[in-house]
Design a protein around this motif. Structure first.
Motif, PDB file in Angstrom:
ATOM      1  N   MET A  93      45.924  47.028  42.653  1.00 52.16           N
ATOM      2  CA  MET A  93      45.034  45.719  42.936  1.00 52.16           C
ATOM      3  C   MET A  93      43.829  46.380  43.159  1.00 52.16           C
ATOM      4  O   MET A  93      42.713  46.057  42.594  1.00 52.16           O
ATOM      5  CB  MET A  93      45.532  44.949  43.676  1.00 52.16           C
ATOM      6  N   GLU A  94      43.712  47.199  44.228  1.00 55.55           N
ATOM      7  CA  GLU A  94      42.682  48.023  44.488  1.00 55.55           C
ATOM      8  C   GLU A  94      41.963  48.795  43.392  1.00 55.55           C
ATOM      9  O   GLU A  94      40.568  48.769  43.476  1.00 55.55           O
ATOM     10  CB  GLU A  94      42.749  48.704  45.774  1.00 55.55           C
ATOM     11  N   GLY A  95      42.700  49.330  42.764  1.00 55.60           N
ATOM     12  CA  GLY A  95      42.143  50.039  41.804  1.00 55.60           C
ATOM     13  C   GLY A  95      41.264  49.456  40.795  1.00 55.60           C
ATOM     14  O   GLY A  95      40.222  49.756  40.196  1.00 55.60           O
ATOM     15  N   THR A  96      41.868  48.051  40.240  1.00 57.15           N
ATOM     16  CA  THR A  96      41.142  47.330  39.455  1.00 57.15           C
ATOM     17  C   THR A  96      39.817  46.685  40.180  1.00 57.15           C
ATOM     18  O   THR A  96      38.641  46.686  39.625  1.00 57.15           O
ATOM     19  CB  THR A  96      41.857  46.079  38.774  1.00 57.15           C
ATOM     20  N   ARG A  97      39.994  46.276  41.319  1.00 55.92           N
ATOM     21  CA  ARG A  97      38.812  45.525  42.197  1.00 55.92           C
ATOM     22  C   ARG A  97      37.651  46.634  42.397  1.00 55.92           C
ATOM     23  O   ARG A  97      36.644  46.419  42.087  1.00 55.92           O
ATOM     24  CB  ARG A  97      39.358  45.227  43.547  1.00 55.92           C
ATOM     25  N   LYS A  98      38.296  48.032  42.690  1.00 64.10           N
ATOM     26  CA  LYS A  98      37.137  48.930  43.040  1.00 64.10           C
ATOM     27  C   LYS A  98      36.485  49.407  41.765  1.00 64.10           C
ATOM     28  O   LYS A  98      35.361  49.374  41.672  1.00 64.10           O
ATOM     29  CB  LYS A  98      37.735  50.224  43.628  1.00 64.10           C
ATOM     30  N   ALA A  99      37.169  49.243  40.476  1.00 63.85           N
ATOM     31  CA  ALA A  99      36.600  49.620  39.158  1.00 63.85           C
ATOM     32  C   ALA A  99      35.551  48.430  39.013  1.00 63.85           C
ATOM     33  O   ALA A  99      34.432  48.649  38.262  1.00 63.85           O
ATOM     34  CB  ALA A  99      37.803  49.677  38.105  1.00 63.85           C
ATOM     35  N   ALA A 100      35.806  47.319  39.235  1.00 61.39           N
ATOM     36  CA  ALA A 100      34.822  46.265  38.867  1.00 61.39           C
ATOM     37  C   ALA A 100      33.600  46.670  39.947  1.00 61.39           C
ATOM     38  O   ALA A 100      32.334  46.228  39.264  1.00 61.39           O
ATOM     39  CB  ALA A 100      35.428  44.968  39.351  1.00 61.39           C
ATOM     40  N   GLN A 138      37.922  37.199  40.790  1.00 60.60           N
ATOM     41  CA  GLN A 138      37.639  36.093  41.926  1.00 60.60           C
ATOM     42  C   GLN A 138      36.762  37.099  43.144  1.00 60.60           C
ATOM     43  O   GLN A 138      35.968  36.419  43.559  1.00 60.60           O
ATOM     44  CB  GLN A 138      38.817  35.705  42.579  1.00 60.60           C
ATOM     45  N   TRP A 139      37.090  38.440  43.245  1.00 56.78           N
ATOM     46  CA  TRP A 139      36.475  38.992  44.208  1.00 56.78           C
ATOM     47  C   TRP A 139      34.792  38.923  43.723  1.00 56.78           C
ATOM     48  O   TRP A 139      34.025  38.875  44.558  1.00 56.78           O
ATOM     49  CB  TRP A 139      36.983  40.398  44.322  1.00 56.78           C
ATOM     50  N   LEU A 140      34.545  39.541  42.615  1.00 57.02           N
ATOM     51  CA  LEU A 140      33.184  39.386  41.962  1.00 57.02           C
ATOM     52  C   LEU A 140      32.298  37.994  42.158  1.00 57.02           C
ATOM     53  O   LEU A 140      31.321  37.978  42.638  1.00 57.02           O
ATOM     54  CB  LEU A 140      33.265  39.952  40.584  1.00 57.02           C
ATOM     55  N   LEU A 141      33.197  37.252  41.897  1.00 53.97           N
ATOM     56  CA  LEU A 141      32.578  35.688  42.084  1.00 53.97           C
ATOM     57  C   LEU A 141      32.258  35.511  43.561  1.00 53.97           C
ATOM     58  O   LEU A 141      31.152  34.842  43.828  1.00 53.97           O
ATOM     59  CB  LEU A 141      33.447  34.605  41.400  1.00 53.97           C
ATOM     60  N   ASP A 142      33.244  35.585  44.371  1.00 57.71           N
ATOM     61  CA  ASP A 142      33.088  35.030  45.823  1.00 57.71           C
ATOM     62  C   ASP A 142      32.051  35.981  46.421  1.00 57.71           C
ATOM     63  O   ASP A 142      31.201  35.677  47.519  1.00 57.71           O
ATOM     64  CB  ASP A 142      34.556  35.699  46.686  1.00 57.71           C
ATOM     65  N   ASN A 143      31.805  37.241  45.998  1.00 57.63           N
ATOM     66  CA  ASN A 143      30.785  37.988  46.709  1.00 57.63           C
ATOM     67  C   ASN A 143      29.321  37.929  45.847  1.00 57.63           C
ATOM     68  O   ASN A 143      28.428  38.396  46.089  1.00 57.63           O
ATOM     69  CB  ASN A 143      31.126  39.584  46.578  1.00 57.63           C
TER      70      ASN A 143
END
Length: 298
Positions: A93-100, A138-143
């Motif tokens: 999950m962190e791999g994809t979040r950090k990649a984004a 969702q992380w991208l949108l929330d931030n």
């Protein structure tokens, strides 16, 4: 940049149908052939729980972490659960979040694993426990890093978890092109679903994809793309039932990357499924995705 961690290569029982070794072989192949350099990899840590909790049910996450899922629930997920497997999920999950996060400046990033599109808010299935692309979106949108996120899911199996998780979101648009008669039996409703007949060949597939991408732009203006690039669309795939050649699968990737280039938005690609009898075929198809991505967006 490419997310990879040794924990991605999880030990499975003998004769398990999931080809876990591809996560070890793919990075080696890409480095060996010179497509990428070792310095382009980054090792993700474990994702913060709050990012996962923004998408998944708290009770479900607690039961996962405490290894409290029933044998039936584990069987449906495709894996026997243990501490290492759960840590693997949080790392992916962190791999994809950090990649984004990185793709916001580099335009293109990958995760060697991920594409866990069968994970719902409160359950996992089909080798997916948590939904990495929706969590990262969702992380991208929330931030407030982006305003609209497009998920392009070209795995042969419908992204049912992603569709359900994003059903009420006006800022995440789901596009799934998949086998009509394949898993899951009971499909969810994506924003756009294109269902393909068994045996669909290159020309028909690629034409449907081009028309699907054109349809998206009539209804949605993405500012970020997640691409689920499963290679179980190949004719050689044991679970796929479609008829794509390696060349056709590579052309599929090129169409998606060129689409992201034309509309000038960042793209993160995750690998998704692939179950051909020969592991070399799986690795070659996945490697083609990287070759195309870096040729077009690198």
């Amino acid at each position: 940049m490419i997310a990879f961690h040794p924990i991605y290569v999880h030990e499975l029982p003998e004769n398990h149908r999931f080809p876990m070794e591809k996560y070890d072989l793919l990075p080696r192949q890409l480095i060996h052939e010179g497509t990428i350099e070792e310095s382009q990899f980054f090792a993700p840590s474990s994702i913060e729980n709050r990012y996962v909790e923004a998408v998944h049910c708290g009770n479900y996450l607690q039961r996962l972490r405490k290894l409290e899922m029933t044998k039936k629930e584990q069987r449906v997920s495709g894996f026997v659960h243990n501490k290492t497997l759960i840590q693997r999920e949080w790392t992916i999950m962190e791999g994809t979040r950090k990649a984004a996060e990185l793709a916001m400046t580099t335009n293109i990033c990958f995760n060697i694993a991920g594409g866990t599109h069968h994970a719902f808010s409160d359950r996992g299935e089909g080798f997916c426990l948590l939904n990495d692309q929706v969590i990262a979106a969702q992380w991208l949108l929330d931030n407030k890093l982006v305003s609209n996120v497009l998920i392009i899911d070209l795995d042969v199996h419908q992204g049912n978890g992603s569709a359900a998780l994003c059903a009420n979101s006006s800022h995440i648009y789901t596009f799934s092109m998949h086998g009509k008669n394949n898993y899951p039996l009971h499909k969810q409703r994506s924003d756009i679903d294109i269902e393909l007949d068994d045996g669909t060949k290159d020309m028909t597939y690629l034409n449907e994809l081009k028309m699907g991408l054109e349809r998206i732009m009539k209804h949605f203006e993405p500012s970020f793309i997640f691409y689920q690039a499963g290679v179980d669309v190949l004719e050689s795939d044991k679970l796929g039932r479609l008829g794509l050649s390696l060349k056709g699968c590579k052309e599929r990737d090129a169409i998606v990357f060129d689409f992201s280039r034309q509309i000038e938005v960042p793209i993160v690609t995750t690998m998704g499924g692939g179950y051909s009898k020969e592991i070399n075929t799986i690795v070659e198809a996945h490697a083609n995705t990287y070759r195309c991505g870096y040729d077009i967006r690198g």
